[in-house]
Design an enzyme around this catalytic site. Structure first.
Site, short mmCIF file in Angstrom:
data_model
loop_
_atom_site.label_atom_id
_atom_site.label_comp_id
_atom_site.label_asym_id
_atom_site.label_seq_id
_atom_site.Cartn_x
_atom_site.Cartn_y
_atom_site.Cartn_z
N HIS A 149 43.68 38.03 48.12
CA HIS A 149 43.46 39.47 48.05
C HIS A 149 41.94 39.70 48.14
CE1 HIS A 149 43.21 43.44 46.05
NE2 HIS A 149 44.50 43.58 46.27
N ASP B 263 43.86 33.64 40.17
CA ASP B 263 44.13 35.08 40.23
C ASP B 263 45.62 35.27 39.96
OD1 ASP B 263 44.87 37.60 40.99
OD2 ASP B 263 43.81 37.59 42.90
N LYS C 250 50.37 45.68 36.49
CA LYS C 250 51.37 44.99 37.32
C LYS C 250 52.40 44.28 36.45
CE LYS C 250 48.07 44.18 41.08
NZ LYS C 250 48.47 45.07 42.16
N CYS D 176 45.35 44.63 51.31
CA CYS D 176 44.05 44.11 50.85
C CYS D 176 43.93 42.62 51.12
CB CYS D 176 43.82 44.40 49.36
SG CYS D 176 43.77 46.14 48.99
N1 PLP Z 1 44.76 39.92 43.32
C1 PLP Z 1 46.00 40.07 43.78
C2 PLP Z 1 46.76 38.86 44.24
C3 PLP Z 1 46.59 41.33 43.83
O1 PLP Z 1 47.82 41.48 44.31
C4 PLP Z 1 45.84 42.45 43.39
C5 PLP Z 1 46.40 43.81 43.49
O2 PLP Z 1 47.30 44.08 44.23
C6 PLP Z 1 44.55 42.24 42.89
C7 PLP Z 1 44.04 40.97 42.87
C8 PLP Z 1 43.72 43.38 42.36
O3 PLP Z 1 44.31 43.91 41.24
P1 PLP Z 1 43.70 45.23 40.54
O4 PLP Z 1 43.58 46.25 41.62
O5 PLP Z 1 44.71 45.58 39.50
O6 PLP Z 1 42.40 44.85 39.97
#
Ligand code: PLP
Length: 411
Positions: A128, A205, A231, A369
């Site tokens: 991401h 992550d 989430k 993303c």
């Molecule tokens: N990493 C992963 C794998 C994600 O799916 C997401 C959000 O979809 C994030 C990081 C970022 O999360 P946040 O926007 O809650 O900080």
């Protein structure tokens, strides 16, 4: 299937999530956008409400009753998170506003401290943007390089490539527990073992891992594990950085301000102990209390059984989607969970998503993303259905029917 899973009552679970009862465009809501954010059970909403109705107050600095109550609840939440992820100590749990902030915290704290000119940071092709851009930014700042672990066509990390990629220049490898596009579950233990043999730090992550796996940071063997509350059925604006105490203690603070200090003068400042050193400013106390309520909720309903149930629905979805002509899955890893990404050949994902939306079905479309991953597969985006403990097979049938409508209109 064990008894607990057989007894899992999805109707009962759904009743805990009032938002699901809604009609959207005259259709009952079908929510398959859980990877973006999950819905919240009444218990979480009530816990946040109760906080604001009864004990709203700033924490750690007050002498009065409300401040003490709010502080106790906040610190209790820290303990609850520690137990939920099996952290050895609750002071290793740092509250942030989400995965993104947690990664920025680690990246910025390590910049100049551990990361210096000529060093390398390793990420993977399936990350991401939240696990790419913060590293890119600090690499630029200190003159380090970002390196990438490649993936296979089925969406699995080429773990054997780590043997040559993990040179002595690499200082940290940061990678997803579960891919938010492919659903791939990465072999965290194996990667961490390879990194640690070479003295390299590991950050996992867990944004997509936390809601679909039971997480035990000690058995995973990583140095940092980060995730977002929203989430995993908790309020937005809450997140966690878990890190090994010895590392957190040696790392410099990320942000300066109130709470993170020991003594401030114009000639210099000394810092608080962990976790407070990394919690500058007023946190989202109500949100964190909501996060504790989410953990309590998952524990009450037997999270393990809920996950097995969810896995069954996802498997059913996978088999059902296979029947749709012209549908191509993106990602076909052996170990996967949470999300299914696909494209309807010839149709733009956005058009497919819009047609589903007109039938009350919420999915996500686009690059999720993860633009480098889209480039890897040479596609502009995907349609992504992401699953939760409250989704049903009937909802999957509606998704399949909705996609057939889309295919008829678009292809
Ligand atoms: N990493 C992963 C794998 C994600 O799916 C997401 C959000 O979809 C994030 C990081 C970022 O999360 P946040 O926007 O809650 O900080």
């Amino acid at each position: 299937m064990d008894l607990a899973v057989m007894q899992y009552s999805v109707d009962k679970i759904r009743a805990d999530f009032p938002i699901l009862k809604q009609m959207i465009r005259k259709y009952p809501l079908v929510y398959f956008d859980n990877g973006a954010t999950t819905q919240k059970p009444v218990k979480v909403i009530e816990a946040v409400d109760r906080y604001y109705l009864t004990i709203n107050s700033n924490i750690h600095r007050g002498v009065h009753y409300l401040s003490n109550e709010a502080t106790d609840a906040f610190e209790q939440a820290r303990k609850r998170v520690a137990t939920f992820i099996n952290a050895p100590e609750s002071r290793e749990v740092i509250f942030t506003k989400g995965t993104t902030e947690s990664i920025n915290l680690v990246a910025n704290s390590l910049a100049g401290f551990l990361l210096k000119e000529g060093d390398e940071v390793m990420v993977t092709e399936m990350e991401h943007h939240a696990n790419i851009v913060p590293w890119q930014m600090v690499c630029e700042r200190v003159g380090a390089k970002l390196k990438v672990v490649p993936i296979s066509d089925s969406g699995e990390l080429l773990v054997e490539s780590l043997d040559s990629l993990l040179t002595e220049r690499v200082k940290i490898i940061a990678f997803a527990h579960v891919s938010n596009v492919l659903g791939t579950i990465n072999p965290v233990q194996e990667i961490c073992a390879k990194a640690h043999e070479r003295g390299i730090l590991t950050l996992v992550d867990g944004a997509q891992g936390i809601a679909h796996q039971t997480v035990d940071v000690q058995s995973l063997g990583c140095d940092f594990y980060v995730f977002s509350g929203h989430k995993m059925y908790a309020p937005m604006g809450t997140g966690v950085l878990w890190g090994k105490a010895s590392l957190l203690e040696s790392m410099p603070p990320y942000q300066g301000g109130g709470e993170m200090i020991d003594k401030v003068s114009f000639t210099g400042t000394t810092y608080n102990v962990i976790p407070y050193k990394f919690e500058a400013g007023t946190p989202d106390v109500g949100g964190v209390i909501g996060l504790m309520a989410a953990i309590d909720y998952l524990t009450e309903i037997d999270f393990g059984s809920a996950l097995e149930y969810e896995e069954g629905v996802m498997h059913y979805a996978y088999e059902s989607l296979k029947q749709i002509e012209g549908l191509r899955f993106i990602g076909d890893a052996k170990r996967r969970t949470g999300v299914i990404s696909f494209i309807l050949n010839g149709a733009h994902p956005y058009d497919v998503g819009s047609i589903l939306d007109h039938q009350g079905i919420a999915v996500r479309t686009g690059h999720h993303c993860a633009q480098p991953l889209m480039d890897r597969f040479a596609i502009p985006g995907t349609v992504r259905a992401s699953f939760s403990i409250y989704n049903t097979r009937e909802e999957v049938d509606k998704l399949v029917a909705g996609l057939k409508v889309a295919a008829n209109m678009l292809l």
